[in-house]
Design a protein around this motif. Structure first.
Motif: not given
Length: 165
Positions: A3, A5, A45-46
């Motif tokens: 993921y 950010c 994605k956070n």
């Protein structure tokens, strides 16, 4: 799954990657080797782990030494990981030379000392910028040598820590 950010910072846009539990990478946009270990199928994605990184960076960029470390899991060879572990022990607001790291590595590994040049290669491939403080490594005479994010960003980070003002 990996993921990512994006985080705005005083040194530019940062890209942070995680496996959901650990930080795998933190790159300054435009730096050498930008996202070189990032999984091609990563998803923006956070995740809760990114909140810890944001808190760490907020503290750091407020010119304070963070009193915690987000969970880190950099990808690299055993030699690189050994060098990165040494980097993590460089005190906030201090610098160390490539040669001093080479000596520390030799003592810790109980192997023959490695060259400062080999250390430089490992330092340059650190994929968790700022948190693993490769910006605190200087040349033999204290010269500001190489930094994947650029010398100007290295100076900026050292100035945040009260050095090279």
């Amino acid at each position: 799954m990996e993921y990512v950010c994006k985080i705005k910072s005083p040194v530019g846009m940062l890209t942070v990657s995680s496996d959901g539990e650990n930080i795998l990478g933190l790159w300054i946009e435009g730096q050498k080797y930008f996202a070189h270990t990032l999984d091609k199928d990563s998803v923006e994605k956070n995740m809760p782990v990114f909140e810890g990184v944001r808190k760490w960076l907020d503290c750091y960029f407020a010119e304070k030494e963070p009193d915690f470390m987000p969970p880190l899991l950099p990808k690299g060879s055993p030699f690189q990981k050994s060098i990165w572990n040494i980097l993590c022990k460089i005190p906030y607001g201090q610098t160390i030379t490539y040669g001093e790291i080479a000596k520390q590595y030799g003592v810790q590994s109980k192997e023959k000392p490695t060259s400062p040049r080999a250390v430089g290669g490992a330092v340059g491939h650190n994929q968790i910028s700022i948190i693993i403080p490769c910006h605190r490594v200087v040349g033999a005479n204290g010269n500001l040598t190489g930094y994947a994010g650029g010398i100007n960003k290295k100076i900026q980070l050292l100035q945040l820590e009260g050095l090279y003002v």
